[in-house]
Design a protein around this motif. Structure first.
Motif, PDB file in Angstrom:
ATOM      1  N   ALA A 115      -0.126   2.529   3.563  1.00  0.00           N
ATOM      2  CA  ALA A 115       0.610   1.687   2.415  1.00  0.00           C
ATOM      3  C   ALA A 115       0.493   2.417   1.412  1.00  0.00           C
ATOM      4  CB  ALA A 115      -0.018   0.306   2.345  1.00  0.00           C
ATOM      5  N   LEU A 116      -0.423   3.213   0.795  1.00  0.00           N
ATOM      6  CA  LEU A 116      -0.500   3.729  -0.461  1.00  0.00           C
ATOM      7  C   LEU A 116       0.580   4.934  -0.175  1.00  0.00           C
ATOM      8  CD1 LEU A 116      -2.225   3.467  -3.079  1.00  0.00           C
ATOM      9  CD2 LEU A 116      -3.458   5.225  -2.132  1.00  0.00           C
ATOM     10  N   ALA A 117       0.344   5.576   0.926  1.00  0.00           N
ATOM     11  CA  ALA A 117       1.549   6.720   0.921  1.00  0.00           C
ATOM     12  C   ALA A 117       2.940   6.131   0.789  1.00  0.00           C
ATOM     13  CB  ALA A 117       1.477   7.640   2.091  1.00  0.00           C
ATOM     14  N   VAL A 170      -1.575  -4.216   1.033  1.00  0.00           N
ATOM     15  CA  VAL A 170      -1.131  -3.614   2.405  1.00  0.00           C
ATOM     16  C   VAL A 170       0.057  -4.286   2.752  1.00  0.00           C
ATOM     17  CG1 VAL A 170      -1.897  -3.017   4.515  1.00  0.00           C
ATOM     18  CG2 VAL A 170      -3.353  -2.729   2.791  1.00  0.00           C
ATOM     19  N   PHE A 171      -0.037  -5.416   2.932  1.00  0.00           N
ATOM     20  CA  PHE A 171       1.163  -6.304   3.868  1.00  0.00           C
ATOM     21  C   PHE A 171       2.114  -6.745   3.062  1.00  0.00           C
ATOM     22  CE2 PHE A 171      -2.842  -6.983   6.001  1.00  0.00           C
ATOM     23  CZ  PHE A 171      -2.790  -6.218   7.243  1.00  0.00           C
ATOM     24  N   THR A 172       2.078  -6.555   1.784  1.00  0.00           N
ATOM     25  CA  THR A 172       3.693  -6.601   0.899  1.00  0.00           C
ATOM     26  C   THR A 172       4.044  -5.241   0.663  1.00  0.00           C
ATOM     27  OG1 THR A 172       2.471  -6.539  -1.115  1.00  0.00           O
ATOM     28  CG2 THR A 172       2.974  -8.697  -0.278  1.00  0.00           C
ATOM     29  N   THR A 173       3.406  -4.141   1.356  1.00  0.00           N
ATOM     30  CA  THR A 173       3.917  -2.715   1.207  1.00  0.00           C
ATOM     31  C   THR A 173       4.517  -2.370   2.621  1.00  0.00           C
ATOM     32  OG1 THR A 173       2.595  -2.261  -0.397  1.00  0.00           O
ATOM     33  CG2 THR A 173       3.796  -0.418   0.770  1.00  0.00           C
ATOM     34  N   LEU A 174       3.787  -2.906   3.592  1.00  0.00           N
ATOM     35  CA  LEU A 174       3.935  -2.530   5.116  1.00  0.00           C
ATOM     36  C   LEU A 174       4.582  -3.698   5.788  1.00  0.00           C
ATOM     37  CD1 LEU A 174       1.278  -0.012   5.784  1.00  0.00           C
ATOM     38  CD2 LEU A 174       3.545   0.721   5.147  1.00  0.00           C
ATOM     39  N   SER A 175       5.682  -3.596   6.943  1.00  0.00           N
ATOM     40  CA  SER A 175       5.922  -4.565   7.620  1.00  0.00           C
ATOM     41  C   SER A 175       5.129  -4.240   8.981  1.00  0.00           C
ATOM     42  CB  SER A 175       7.434  -4.717   8.155  1.00  0.00           C
ATOM     43  OG  SER A 175       7.813  -5.483   8.964  1.00  0.00           O
ATOM     44  N   ARG A 189      -8.158  -9.276   4.257  1.00  0.00           N
ATOM     45  CA  ARG A 189      -7.176  -9.998   3.212  1.00  0.00           C
ATOM     46  C   ARG A 189      -5.964  -9.141   2.882  1.00  0.00           C
ATOM     47  NH1 ARG A 189     -12.390 -11.966   2.143  1.00  0.00           N
ATOM     48  NH2 ARG A 189     -12.710 -14.323   2.360  1.00  0.00           N
ATOM     49  N   PRO A 190      -4.913  -9.412   2.191  1.00  0.00           N
ATOM     50  CA  PRO A 190      -3.941  -8.455   2.069  1.00  0.00           C
ATOM     51  C   PRO A 190      -3.909  -7.367   0.975  1.00  0.00           C
ATOM     52  CG  PRO A 190      -3.231 -10.750   2.092  1.00  0.00           C
ATOM     53  CD  PRO A 190      -4.641 -10.659   2.025  1.00  0.00           C
ATOM     54  N   TYR A 191      -4.928  -7.478  -0.038  1.00  0.00           N
ATOM     55  CA  TYR A 191      -5.048  -6.716  -1.241  1.00  0.00           C
ATOM     56  C   TYR A 191      -6.175  -5.652  -0.851  1.00  0.00           C
ATOM     57  CZ  TYR A 191      -5.783  -4.741  -5.851  1.00  0.00           C
ATOM     58  OH  TYR A 191      -5.953  -3.733  -6.812  1.00  0.00           O
ATOM     59  N   ASN A 192      -6.161  -4.542  -0.931  1.00  0.00           N
ATOM     60  CA  ASN A 192      -7.315  -3.521  -0.925  1.00  0.00           C
ATOM     61  C   ASN A 192      -7.798  -3.174  -2.423  1.00  0.00           C
ATOM     62  OD1 ASN A 192      -9.120  -1.419  -0.586  1.00  0.00           O
ATOM     63  ND2 ASN A 192      -8.356  -0.720   1.036  1.00  0.00           N
ATOM     64  N   PRO A 193      -8.806  -3.634  -2.943  1.00  0.00           N
ATOM     65  CA  PRO A 193      -9.043  -3.347  -4.220  1.00  0.00           C
ATOM     66  C   PRO A 193      -9.585  -1.802  -4.471  1.00  0.00           C
ATOM     67  CG  PRO A 193     -10.736  -4.872  -3.415  1.00  0.00           C
ATOM     68  CD  PRO A 193      -9.873  -4.777  -2.463  1.00  0.00           C
ATOM     69  N   GLU A 194     -10.018  -1.438  -3.502  1.00  0.00           N
ATOM     70  CA  GLU A 194     -10.654   0.085  -3.581  1.00  0.00           C
ATOM     71  C   GLU A 194      -9.462   0.917  -3.795  1.00  0.00           C
ATOM     72  OE1 GLU A 194     -13.955   0.788  -3.682  1.00  0.00           O
ATOM     73  OE2 GLU A 194     -14.714  -0.929  -3.574  1.00  0.00           O
ATOM     74  N   LEU A 195      -8.474   0.783  -2.990  1.00  0.00           N
ATOM     75  CA  LEU A 195      -7.505   1.784  -3.205  1.00  0.00           C
ATOM     76  C   LEU A 195      -6.244   1.102  -3.891  1.00  0.00           C
ATOM     77  CD1 LEU A 195      -7.139   3.020   0.393  1.00  0.00           C
ATOM     78  CD2 LEU A 195      -8.037   4.369  -1.586  1.00  0.00           C
ATOM     79  N   ASP A 196      -6.273  -0.069  -4.490  1.00  0.00           N
ATOM     80  CA  ASP A 196      -5.508  -0.646  -5.314  1.00  0.00           C
ATOM     81  C   ASP A 196      -4.025  -0.661  -4.792  1.00  0.00           C
ATOM     82  OD1 ASP A 196      -4.214  -2.062  -7.441  1.00  0.00           O
ATOM     83  OD2 ASP A 196      -3.856  -0.035  -8.515  1.00  0.00           O
ATOM     84  N   VAL A 197      -4.130  -1.164  -3.365  1.00  0.00           N
ATOM     85  CA  VAL A 197      -2.573  -1.375  -2.720  1.00  0.00           C
ATOM     86  C   VAL A 197      -2.704  -2.600  -1.994  1.00  0.00           C
ATOM     87  CG1 VAL A 197      -3.883  -0.344  -0.728  1.00  0.00           C
ATOM     88  CG2 VAL A 197      -1.085  -0.113  -1.198  1.00  0.00           C
TER      89      VAL A 197
END
Length: 316
Positions: free
Chosen positions: A310-312, A77-82, A67-75
């Motif tokens: 994505a976090l970076a 992913v797919f609205t941050t990266l193409s 799924r798009p949101y990673n709760p462990e890293l609070d990011v």
């Protein structure tokens, strides 16, 4: 919003459509792309059990549950990266150097466009052409390797220099990686001699056996990785046999006594603040997998790598 996004699983069922990583669009382009997922279905560098050529297919199939949101890293992913699924690199089964050449040729344009690559193996020999393509653009790289084997042996079977047990020895010799900035995590299992671990340290690698790794917290490992890799370009190579075979049975050279899936993912998630320019997940052998246990774990490893990228990007 980034240009390329996964299919919306609230609008179309996960079991529908062509299998791509995380249901990303399958397209070969570098325009408006941050990350490309590339399959490397080559496995005849393996010295024991083959079948990892089917690893990319298995990982993609399991990845539909991501799924798009990673709760462990609070990011998100797919609205941050193409991100796209670039498809598979062409390979020549049974011919390792020819396959390495086609893999490097496939990845080089992505590296030149500064697209981060996540490659799905395939046996671990594919790391060498990955490094060749990336180092040709970025210069020598730091390596963060999650693995139960160092893959630094010089040769097999009367002088064969190219197998899944030799890629990082060749990479050091070719100046593709910087051992003094590199870390090997999770080494374990019977060896040919004491020198097998020592040779990596003599080359300059920081090496933690599984026993040493599990004596440290994920926070400590994250600090170690950041201190060693610095601010230069870094490549992640994640052999699925890093995990105990109870959690990843579908692999060709399992080593018992490894980390759990929870522990291994926690160590990977701790590797924030690193300039990742490429990564891979290798040695998934679906014929030995049960209920897609290994494939789901490999897909999660790939997802965590995308999350770190994505976090970076979000932080910058």
């Amino acid at each position: 919003m980034p240009r390329y996004q996964p299919a919306d699983s609230l609008a179309s069922p996960r079991f529908a459509g062509v299998r791509t990583f995380a249901r990303l669009p399958c397209i070969q382009t570098t325009e408006d792309v941050d990350v490309a997922v590339v399959g490397l279905p080559f496995d005849t560098g393996a010295t024991f059990k083959v079948g990892a050529r089917f690893g990319p297919e298995a990982i993609r199939s399991a990845s539909v549950l991501l799924r798009p949101y990673n709760p462990e890293l609070d990011v998100h992913v797919f609205t941050t990266l193409s991100c796209i699924d670039y498809g598979d690199a062409p390979v020549v089964p049974g011919f390792i150097q020819e396959s390495h050449a086609t893999i490097a040729a496939t990845l080089r344009p992505l590296a030149e466009a500064r697209v981060v690559t996540l490659c799905l193996g395939g046996d671990h020999s594919v790391a060498l052409p990955e490094l060749r393509a990336l180092a040709a653009v970025h210069g020598p790289l730091a390596l963060v390797q999650f693995d139960s084997h160092g893959d630094l042996w010089d040769s097999y079977y009367g002088g064969q220099k190219y197998t899944h047990g030799t890629p990082f020895r060749r990479a050091v010799e070719e100046g593709l990686i910087l051992p003094e900035r590199s870390v090997q995590l999770g080494m374990r299992g019977p060896l040919y001699g004491r020198e097998d671990l020592q040779m990596a340290r003599d080359m300059g690698f920081t090496v933690l056996t599984t026993t040493e790794l599990l004596s440290r917290s994920p926070h400590e490992i994250g600090d170690l990785v950041r201190a060693r890799t610095g601010d230069g370009p870094v490549f992640l190579s994640f052999d699925i046999d890093f995990f105990d075979p109870a959690y990843a049975p579908g692999t060709g050279t399992p080593e018992v006594g490894g980390p759990t899936s929870f522990q291994g993912l926690a160590y990977l998630r701790a590797c924030t603040g690193v300039r990742w320019i490429g990564g891979d997940v290798v040695e998934v052998l679906p014929a030995l997998d049960h209920g897609q246990i290994t494939a789901h774990l490999a897909a999660q490893v790939g997802y965590e790598f995308l999350s770190l990228v994505a976090l970076a990007r979000q932080g910058s």
